[in-house]
Design a protein around this motif. Structure first.
Motif, PDB file in Angstrom:
ATOM      1  N   ILE A 351     119.767 -23.944 111.090  1.00  0.00           N
ATOM      2  CA  ILE A 351     121.027 -24.672 111.262  1.00  0.00           C
ATOM      3  C   ILE A 351     122.215 -23.769 110.935  1.00  0.00           C
ATOM      4  O   ILE A 351     123.237 -23.772 111.627  1.00  0.00           O
ATOM      5  CB  ILE A 351     121.030 -25.945 110.389  1.00  0.00           C
ATOM      6  N   SER A 352     122.082 -22.978 109.882  1.00  0.00           N
ATOM      7  CA  SER A 352     123.147 -22.045 109.502  1.00  0.00           C
ATOM      8  C   SER A 352     123.337 -20.964 110.557  1.00  0.00           C
ATOM      9  O   SER A 352     124.468 -20.606 110.906  1.00  0.00           O
ATOM     10  CB  SER A 352     122.807 -21.418 108.148  1.00  0.00           C
ATOM     11  N   GLU A 353     122.229 -20.433 111.088  1.00  0.00           N
ATOM     12  CA  GLU A 353     122.296 -19.366 112.092  1.00  0.00           C
ATOM     13  C   GLU A 353     122.868 -19.888 113.403  1.00  0.00           C
ATOM     14  O   GLU A 353     123.670 -19.211 114.057  1.00  0.00           O
ATOM     15  CB  GLU A 353     120.898 -18.785 112.316  1.00  0.00           C
ATOM     16  N   VAL A 354     122.446 -21.083 113.790  1.00  0.00           N
ATOM     17  CA  VAL A 354     122.916 -21.675 115.044  1.00  0.00           C
ATOM     18  C   VAL A 354     124.429 -21.877 115.007  1.00  0.00           C
ATOM     19  O   VAL A 354     125.118 -21.759 116.036  1.00  0.00           O
ATOM     20  CB  VAL A 354     122.189 -23.019 115.311  1.00  0.00           C
ATOM     21  N   PHE A 365     131.142 -19.487 122.091  1.00  0.00           N
ATOM     22  CA  PHE A 365     130.877 -20.877 121.734  1.00  0.00           C
ATOM     23  C   PHE A 365     130.306 -20.961 120.327  1.00  0.00           C
ATOM     24  O   PHE A 365     129.568 -20.078 119.884  1.00  0.00           O
ATOM     25  CB  PHE A 365     129.862 -21.503 122.696  1.00  0.00           C
ATOM     26  N   THR A 366     130.659 -22.062 119.677  1.00  0.00           N
ATOM     27  CA  THR A 366     130.013 -22.415 118.419  1.00  0.00           C
ATOM     28  C   THR A 366     129.320 -23.756 118.628  1.00  0.00           C
ATOM     29  O   THR A 366     129.964 -24.731 119.033  1.00  0.00           O
ATOM     30  CB  THR A 366     131.028 -22.534 117.274  1.00  0.00           C
ATOM     31  N   VAL A 367     128.030 -23.788 118.410  1.00  0.00           N
ATOM     32  CA  VAL A 367     127.267 -25.012 118.640  1.00  0.00           C
ATOM     33  C   VAL A 367     126.509 -25.376 117.365  1.00  0.00           C
ATOM     34  O   VAL A 367     126.446 -24.597 116.411  1.00  0.00           O
ATOM     35  CB  VAL A 367     126.273 -24.849 119.812  1.00  0.00           C
ATOM     36  N   HIS A 368     125.960 -26.578 117.366  1.00  0.00           N
ATOM     37  CA  HIS A 368     125.138 -27.050 116.253  1.00  0.00           C
ATOM     38  C   HIS A 368     123.843 -27.621 116.814  1.00  0.00           C
ATOM     39  O   HIS A 368     123.724 -27.871 118.021  1.00  0.00           O
ATOM     40  CB  HIS A 368     125.892 -28.116 115.449  1.00  0.00           C
ATOM     41  N   ALA A 369     122.891 -27.827 115.932  1.00  0.00           N
ATOM     42  CA  ALA A 369     121.595 -28.349 116.366  1.00  0.00           C
ATOM     43  C   ALA A 369     121.110 -29.410 115.392  1.00  0.00           C
ATOM     44  O   ALA A 369     121.407 -29.364 114.197  1.00  0.00           O
ATOM     45  CB  ALA A 369     120.574 -27.224 116.464  1.00  0.00           C
ATOM     46  N   SER A 370     120.373 -30.385 115.935  1.00  0.00           N
ATOM     47  CA  SER A 370     119.686 -31.388 115.115  1.00  0.00           C
ATOM     48  C   SER A 370     118.197 -31.105 115.196  1.00  0.00           C
ATOM     49  O   SER A 370     117.669 -30.855 116.285  1.00  0.00           O
ATOM     50  CB  SER A 370     119.984 -32.796 115.627  1.00  0.00           C
ATOM     51  N   ILE A 371     117.528 -31.146 114.048  1.00  0.00           N
ATOM     52  CA  ILE A 371     116.117 -30.749 113.991  1.00  0.00           C
ATOM     53  C   ILE A 371     115.285 -31.868 113.376  1.00  0.00           C
ATOM     54  O   ILE A 371     115.653 -32.436 112.342  1.00  0.00           O
ATOM     55  CB  ILE A 371     115.923 -29.470 113.150  1.00  0.00           C
ATOM     56  N   GLY A 372     114.173 -32.174 114.032  1.00  0.00           N
ATOM     57  CA  GLY A 372     113.179 -33.075 113.472  1.00  0.00           C
ATOM     58  C   GLY A 372     111.941 -32.286 113.104  1.00  0.00           C
ATOM     59  O   GLY A 372     111.488 -31.428 113.873  1.00  0.00           O
ATOM     60  N   ILE A 373     111.377 -32.568 111.921  1.00  0.00           N
ATOM     61  CA  ILE A 373     110.221 -31.801 111.447  1.00  0.00           C
ATOM     62  C   ILE A 373     109.063 -32.758 111.171  1.00  0.00           C
ATOM     63  O   ILE A 373     109.257 -33.823 110.569  1.00  0.00           O
ATOM     64  CB  ILE A 373     110.547 -31.021 110.154  1.00  0.00           C
ATOM     65  N   ALA A 374     107.873 -32.360 111.616  1.00  0.00           N
ATOM     66  CA  ALA A 374     106.670 -33.148 111.330  1.00  0.00           C
ATOM     67  C   ALA A 374     105.508 -32.194 111.110  1.00  0.00           C
ATOM     68  O   ALA A 374     105.406 -31.151 111.763  1.00  0.00           O
ATOM     69  CB  ALA A 374     106.362 -34.111 112.469  1.00  0.00           C
TER      70      ALA A 374
END
Length: 673
Positions: A351-354, A365-374
């Motif tokens: 998330i920090s790198e993205v 561009f500066t973008v963000h990401a949402s992550i789901g972990i299982a």
């Protein structure tokens, strides 16, 4: 320029085939055997019968038999000689692979009409005995050397087995044919001598010839070679198609199909043997970037995003991992032997790198990401379930505000439970017929007459009425119920067309537009099910236009293209719905049998805004559609300003509340009439 492997292989084999046939027919493959060479003849003896007295001479390199006869002792007198090819009379020479023989022989004497008999004696265990001379098969050729050229040629098929020998030995039919597999002796004798005097019988040459391989056998080998090449090409193409179908063409990563196939391969057994953790994430608000900056920038951003994640994974962990692009801006990262703490730390790093600016060719561009972990546990038995858990966790991360990660927990499990409950309601509604159809009119831009009507599915069942199609349709797709809904809608439309045959015959240009799920593009039974509906209701498919969303084509493979092509060949027209919201490059449209583009309402709603972003996209779509000769329909027309703008810029058809709300079939039928 790279030449396709299959074309290159076929070209080379074609050249080799032509060369082989040319060499065969030009005689380059002819082989021969001269019986007087290479010590083939192991012995010889004379033959004199019926009062003849003979002398055999081989001093000149060939064989001469001089015979003299004063009186006839027997009714038939003849002379000649025998050349032996075997010491034991059991193991001779094989001449069966030759086709022709050249004989240079002559006979001189008082009687010029005397023929000679050229006999090849074959030994076969079925009928021959070592100590019985006459048991050897008589393969005979009789001719008068004075009636033919000095060197006479004859095919081996001209030889015949002596009839008296067949009768005397009681030889069955299948063994009474000429045989040259084990020739132990060559016998050259005159015919019956009828005048006294001296005869000279000479044999200077006995040469066998034939092709190294017969033309029929050569053609068989060529056919086998062609078959092998075709199989190799087919295998190679299958491997290439398999690789293409399992790989994302934009980023080069495994796609959804490829990663699922890898982990569900029972032979590899990766899923059952490994401790797995899945990161399921996508780029937040990527759609707005794609809409405002265009697909080329969006594609470049996805490529750079994927490369950055790959480099980060390589840098941050030495453990084994797999990275995949599932569709659009959705990605999956599979980690091996990670615990929860390690996974959370890596998620924070990602998330920090993205969030760091991504430099593209023309902008930054500066973008963000949402992550789901299982993580795989005792409750997760398949890779699909693991992916579902990670997806559900990612969905929850987005609901919580995006730009964060969420581990699959009780909260996520509760959200999944509610979706399952909704899926049960959808299943009940399908089975008990609690759906109904409304129709949204689509009007001609210039005349404002109804040209088409889009089918909209609704339900009076309270749980579904409260949720609405926007919620229960994705759930139906997720839980495998959508196929039943699609078929129910199609069958309902077919029934309406059948019941209103006169109306549709009168207004032949009118169409009913039916949305189908992207799931059907990978449903092997779908086209056959549609054919059965057409046969059942005996309707013309030209009255139906099938709509698919543009996002359905994000990861289109050969099977999807085949389904669309088959539907088109059946007579359905095809429309691309919500165009501009997906990732289809304009140049890709030529790959699909699409007839119509439907401009998404999100662009129409922007008409009149100061930014003019929506208008720019609409103008591009209309211009592109004109170039590709595609029909255009604008969705969500609610104001006269929107209508006038689209009319002025050449949009062919429109739909929206400015013209009409969705209505039952009976009402729209009256409008048509």
């Amino acid at each position: 320029m790279r030449i396709d492997f299959g074309i290159k292989a076929i070209f080379i084999l074609l050249i080799l085939t032509l060369c082989a046939i040319f060499l065969h027919r030009s005689g380059a493959l002819i082989i021969s055997k001269n019986l007087f060479e290479n010590n083939t003849i192991l012995g010889f003896y004379k033959v004199d019968v019926g009062g003849t007295q003979s002398f055999l001479d081989d001093s000149q390199g060939y064989y001469i038999s001089r015979c003299h006869i004063d009186t006839f002792v027997e009714a038939y007198a003849h002379c000649g000689f025998v050349l032996k090819f075997s010491d034991t009379d059991e193991q001779g020479i094989n001449l069966s692979h030759y086709e022709n023989i050249k004989i240079e022989a002559s006979v001189e004497g008082p009687d010029k009409s005397i023929p000679i008999r050229f006999i090849l004696r074959n030994f076969n265990d079925n009928y021959s005995k070592v100590d019985e001379y006459e048991s050897l098969k008589y393969n005979a050729l009789e001719y008068n050397p004075n009636d033919v050229p000095q060197v006479a040629s004859a095919p081996l098929s001209a030889f015949q087995v002596e009839r008296w020998w067949i009768k005397q030995r009681d030889i069955p039919f299948d063994e009474a044919q000429p045989e040259f597999t084990n020739i132990v002796e060559l016998e050259l004798v005159t015919g019956a001598l009828k005048e006294t005097g001296t005869y000279v019988l000479t044999l200077k040459q006995a040469t066998f010839s034939g092709n190294l391989i017969s033309e029929s056998s050569l053609l068989k080998l060529v056919m086998v070679a062609w078959l092998m090449i075709i199989l190799i090409i087919s295998f190679h193409q299958h491997s290439q198609l398999e690789k293409i179908s399992n790989t994302d063409s934009l980023t080069g990563l495994l796609n959804r199909r490829g990663i699922i196939k890898l982990f569900e391969n029972k032979r590899l057994n990766i899923f059952s043997k490994q401790k797995l953790t899945m990161f399921y994430f996508d780029i937040d608000d990527f759609k707005s970037i794609n809409d405002t900056m265009g697909h080329l920038i969006g594609d470049e951003l996805l490529i750079n995003f994927a490369n950055n994640i790959k480099q980060l994974i390589t840098r941050e962990t030495k453990k084994k991992s797999l990275f995949s692009r599932l569709s659009g801006d959705e990605f999956a990262l599979i980690l091996f032997d990670f615990d929860k703490q390690q996974s959370c730390e890596l998620a924070e790093t990602i998330i920090s790198e993205v969030a760091k600016p991504i430099r593209l060719s023309s902008c930054e561009f500066t973008v963000h990401a949402s992550i789901g972990i299982a993580s795989k546990n005792s409750q997760v038995s398949t890779f699909q379930e693991l992916m579902g858990h990670a997806d559900a966790a990612m969905y929850q991360a987005k609901k919580l505000g995006k730009n964060q990660y969420k581990y699959y927990d009780k909260e996520v499990e509760e959200a999944v439970y509610l979706r399952k409950k909704l899926a049960e309601h959808v299943h009940k509604a399908v089975n008990e017929g609690m759906f109904n159809l409304l129709f949204m009119p689509i009007v001609d831009t210039n005349t404002r007459t109804i040209e088409r009507a889009e089918v909209l599915i609704r339900s009076d069942y309270p749980p579904l009425k409260k949720a609405g199609p926007a919620e229960f349709i994705p759930v139906a797709e997720e839980y495998g119920i959508i196929e039943k809904i699609d078929l129910w809608v199609l069958e309902s439309v077919c029934k309406i067309i059948q019941e209103n045959t006169k109306t549709f015959s009168r207004y032949s240009e009118f169409k009913i537009c039916v949305n189908i799920s992207s799931v059907e593009l990978h449903n092997k039974q779908f086209v056959e099910q549609v054919k059965l509906l057409l046969k059942k209701y005996a309707i013309n498919p030209r009255f139906i236009e099938i709509e698919i969303t543009e996002t359905s084509l994000v990861s289109t493979d050969q099977m999807s293209c085949d389904v669309l092509t088959e539907l088109n060949e059946l007579g359905f027209s095809l429309a691309l719905d919500d165009f501009g919201t997906g990732y289809t490059a304009f140049s890709q449209l030529v790959n699909y049998p699409i007839h119509c583009l439907k401009i998404d309402r999100s662009f129409v709603s922007e008409i009149g805004n100061k930014t003019k972003d929506g208008a720019i996209v609409i103008n591009a779509i209309l211009s592109m559609a004109k170039s590709y000769k595609l029909e255009t329909i604008a969705e969500g027309i609610e104001t006269d300003e929107q209508y006038q703008y689209l009319k002025q810029h050449g949009c062919m058809m429109m739909q929206g509340y400015l013209f009409s709300k969705p209505m039952p079939w009976d009402d729209i039928h009256q409008f048509i009439l």
